[in-house]
Design an enzyme around this catalytic site. Structure first.
Site, PDB file in Angstrom:
ATOM      1  N   HIS A 256       0.958  -1.319  -0.257  1.00 32.81           N
ATOM      2  CA  HIS A 256       0.028  -0.078   0.057  1.00 32.81           C
ATOM      3  C   HIS A 256       0.987   1.279  -0.040  1.00 32.81           C
ATOM      4  CE1 HIS A 256       1.101  -0.461   4.158  1.00 32.81           C
ATOM      5  NE2 HIS A 256       1.077   0.703   4.048  1.00 32.81           N
ATOM      6  N   ASP A 258       0.849   5.331   1.839  1.00 33.38           N
ATOM      7  CA  ASP A 258       0.234   5.827   2.852  1.00 33.38           C
ATOM      8  C   ASP A 258      -0.483   7.325   2.379  1.00 33.38           C
ATOM      9  OD1 ASP A 258       1.163   4.049   4.712  1.00 33.38           O
ATOM     10  OD2 ASP A 258       2.833   5.237   5.234  1.00 33.38           O
ATOM     11  N   HIS A 313       4.914   0.049  -0.025  1.00 31.30           N
ATOM     12  CA  HIS A 313       5.566  -0.667   0.769  1.00 31.30           C
ATOM     13  C   HIS A 313       4.907  -1.579   1.496  1.00 31.30           C
ATOM     14  CE1 HIS A 313       3.831   2.857   2.848  1.00 31.30           C
ATOM     15  NE2 HIS A 313       3.695   2.196   3.786  1.00 31.30           N
ATOM     16  N   ARG A 323       7.934  -8.789  15.519  1.00 29.90           N
ATOM     17  CA  ARG A 323       8.280  -7.544  14.976  1.00 29.90           C
ATOM     18  C   ARG A 323       7.359  -6.267  15.405  1.00 29.90           C
ATOM     19  NH1 ARG A 323       7.721  -4.512  10.021  1.00 29.90           N
ATOM     20  NH2 ARG A 323       9.283  -2.733  10.079  1.00 29.90           N
TER      21      ARG A 323
HETATM   22  C1  LIG Z   1      -4.116   8.251   8.666  1.00 27.22           C
HETATM   23  C2  LIG Z   1      -4.608   7.101   8.470  1.00 27.22           C
HETATM   24  C3  LIG Z   1      -3.504   6.489   7.248  1.00 27.22           C
HETATM   25  C4  LIG Z   1      -4.250   5.220   7.179  1.00 27.22           C
HETATM   26  C5  LIG Z   1      -5.703   5.414   7.571  1.00 27.22           C
HETATM   27  C6  LIG Z   1      -5.375   6.315   8.826  1.00 27.22           C
HETATM   28  C7  LIG Z   1      -5.056   5.351   9.966  1.00 27.22           C
HETATM   29  C8  LIG Z   1      -4.397   3.885   9.172  1.00 27.22           C
HETATM   30  C9  LIG Z   1      -3.421   4.186   8.117  1.00 27.22           C
HETATM   31  C10 LIG Z   1      -3.381   2.893   7.387  1.00 27.22           C
HETATM   32  C11 LIG Z   1      -2.271   1.943   7.864  1.00 27.22           C
HETATM   33  C12 LIG Z   1      -2.068   0.669   6.894  1.00 27.22           C
HETATM   34  C13 LIG Z   1      -2.446   1.097   5.368  1.00 27.22           C
HETATM   35  C14 LIG Z   1      -3.646   1.989   5.110  1.00 27.22           C
HETATM   36  C15 LIG Z   1      -3.771   2.211   3.694  1.00 27.22           C
HETATM   37  C16 LIG Z   1      -4.693   1.570   6.031  1.00 27.22           C
HETATM   38  O1  LIG Z   1      -5.679   0.995   5.413  1.00 27.22           O
HETATM   39  O2  LIG Z   1      -4.662   2.100   7.316  1.00 27.22           O
HETATM   40  C17 LIG Z   1      -3.330   3.249   5.901  1.00 27.22           C
HETATM   41  C18 LIG Z   1      -4.235   4.585   5.678  1.00 27.22           C
HETATM   42  C19 LIG Z   1      -4.028   5.416   4.787  1.00 27.22           C
HETATM   43  O3  LIG Z   1      -2.527   5.755   4.518  1.00 27.22           O
HETATM   44  O4  LIG Z   1      -5.019   5.895   4.192  1.00 27.22           O
HETATM   45  O1  LIG Z   2       5.576  -2.416   9.972  1.00 32.59           O
HETATM   46  C1  LIG Z   2       6.071  -1.692   8.878  1.00 32.59           C
HETATM   47  O2  LIG Z   2       7.342  -1.698   8.635  1.00 32.59           O
HETATM   48  C2  LIG Z   2       5.015  -1.152   8.072  1.00 32.59           C
HETATM   49  C3  LIG Z   2       3.915  -0.590   8.454  1.00 32.59           C
HETATM   50  C4  LIG Z   2       3.077   0.016   7.455  1.00 32.59           C
HETATM   51  O3  LIG Z   2       3.328   0.426   6.260  1.00 32.59           O
HETATM   52  C5  LIG Z   2       1.816   0.815   8.074  1.00 32.59           C
HETATM   53  O4  LIG Z   2       1.258   0.583   9.092  1.00 32.59           O
HETATM   54  O5  LIG Z   2       1.212   1.696   7.018  1.00 32.59           O
HETATM   55 FE   LIG Z   3       2.388   2.125   5.394  1.00 32.14          FE
END
Ligand SMILES: C=C1C[C@]23C[C@H]1CC[C@H]2[C@@]12CCC[C@@](C)(C(=O)O1)[C@H]2[C@@H]3C(=O)O
Ligand SMILES: O=C(O)CCC(=O)C(=O)O
Ligand SMILES: [Fe+2]
Length: 401
Positions: A256, A258, A313, A323
């Site tokens: 994905h 961010d 990533h 981890r």
């Molecule tokens: C501030 C954020 C950024 C979020 C939403 C919210 C909280 C959780 C983040 C993530 C984390 C995992 C990938 C992602 C794609 C997901 O599904 O949740 C991210 C998303 C985004 O980057 O849109």
């Molecule tokens: O755990 C990691 O190294 C990546 C986590 C990540 O990409 C996320 O939480 O958006």
């Molecule tokens: Fe991420």
């Protein structure tokens, strides 16, 4: 208080993005730590988008740049990293290693609580904060080998669900539950301090990343003349990837980008993060004690008009070692309009994306996931390098379940 010139009417709050797109995960959070075999629902082997990392065990030594913030060339190095990788590591960032260690210790401690205890702090389908599976699980038919705890603002409200009052306040001298060396720590204070330090670093890094494109404080509408960002918004995640009986078949966190301006990630001394590099493939990010990983987010790709790439990533898991990672998702104030910066747009560089607020973009991301950026693109023929690296063309993007 300086005013924010462009105010969007909808939606007013970031968390509303999730109210209109609730995530219903089909599975309860099982106790992954107790599983001796990988259940089929966690087996990603036949998912077409799972490609091994190029530098896993092989001789390829290429990885994201490590940039010393005290290096006089830091600005240029950062700009180059944002254009080619969409990610880099920073050292000499000014955050004490002891704080990183303490935050990691709190994370380890949180996830070692019994499942029933953790479920008391469960995230609701339309909410952003609390304990559960990664939201992005809703886009895949297989489940990720990870647990997530999401914090916005003060960790106290979240932590009181997890630890009885006295433990919320103090590790202090309470027998086996207090990790050695941390007797005087207060968990909330550790995470609050961590958030504070991350905010400072995120601001500093944002100005460096933008500075490399000759963008100054005056160019950012939601910054005040001193470069402070009133009402900036951020989300902190605590990620746990338990040791996994069959790591080659499992996925900790699927590919994905961010949706942030930038993400700062601290990982414990167990590797697992991989970044997709155009022309190379998946590249592992080595651990670097005291170093922090910085990831370019979708909003910075928009601001830079595609000059910087929001890196795809993912996180893989390990057989023997758990981890932990602590990503700090940094974005603009919820109401601020983000669009390609006027300085970076011209007759030969038309704007690639329409203006959007973070909350609106989060809503789009919650619906379209890795196709979110392409869904707000206004130019039909973008430069090649933008298409290939950020997942817009769907090559490496998520399978929609
Ligand atoms: C501030 C954020 C950024 C979020 C939403 C919210 C909280 C959780 C983040 C993530 C984390 C995992 C990938 C992602 C794609 C997901 O599904 O949740 C991210 C998303 C985004 O980057 O849109
Ligand atoms: O755990 C990691 O190294 C990546 C986590 C990540 O990409 C996320 O939480 O958006
Ligand atoms: Fe991420």
């Amino acid at each position: 208080m300086p005013s924010i010139p462009e105010i969007s009417t909808v939606p007013p709050k970031l968390s509303d993005a999730f109210r209109s797109h609730p995530v219903h995960l089909r599975h309860e959070c099982p106790d992954l730590t107790s599983l001796k075999e990988l259940p089929d629902s966690y087996d990603w082997t036949h998912q077409h988008y799972v490609i091994p990392a190029t530098n896993g065990d092989s001789a390829i030594s290429e990885s994201i740049p490590v940039i010393d913030l005290n290096d006089p060339n830091a600005l240029q190095l950062i700009g180059h990293a944002c254009k080619t990788w969409g990610a880099f590591q920073v050292i000499n960032h000014g955050i004490p290693t002891s704080l990183l260690d303490q935050a990691e210790c709190t994370t380890r401690h949180l996830f070692s609580l019994p499942v029933e205890q953790k479920l008391k702090a469960s995230r609701l389908p339309d909410a952003l904060t609390g304990y559960g599976l990664s939201r992005s699980n809703s886009f895949f038919s297989k489940i990720m080998w990870s647990e997530v705890f999401t914090i916005i603002g003060s960790p106290l409200d979240h932590f009181r669900h997890l630890w009885p009052e006295d433990y919320t306040k103090h590790w202090g001298g309470r027998g086996p539950i207090a990790p050695p060396g941390f007797q005087n720590l207060i968990k909330n204070e550790v995470m609050e301090e961590y958030e504070k330090e991350m905010t400072k670093s995120a601001e500093k890094l944002m100005w460096l990343m933008l500075g490399s494109l000759n963008i100054t404080k005056e160019d950012i509408e939601w910054a005040d003349p001193k470069g402070n960002i009133p009402d900036e918004f951020a989300v902190l995640h605590m990620n746990y990837y338990p040791a996994c009986p069959n790591p080659d078949r499992a996925m900790g966190m699927a590919a994905h980008s961010d949706s942030t301006i930038l993400t700062i990630l601290h990982q414990n001394n167990t590797a697992g993060l991989q970044v997709l590099k155009k022309g190379t493939g998946w590249v592992a990010v080595p651990t670097n004690p005291g170093g922090l990983v910085v990831i370019v987010g979708d909003l910075l790709q928009i601001l830079s008009n595609g000059s910087y790439i929001s890196a795809l990533h993912r996180a893989v898991v390990n057989r023997d070692k758990p981890r932990f990672s602590l990503p700090y998702f940094y974005g603009p104030p919820a109401r601020a309009q983000v669009s390609p910066l006027p300085k970076l747009v011209g007759p030969s560089d038309p704007p690639l994306y329409r203006p959007i607020t973070w909350s609106e973009f989060l809503g789009i991301k919650a619906k379209h996931f890795n196709n979110a950026l392409s869904s707000i693109r206004i130019c039909t023929s973008p430069p090649n390098e933008v298409v290939a690296a950020n997942g817009d063309n769907n090559t490496n993007s998520a399978e929609v379940a």
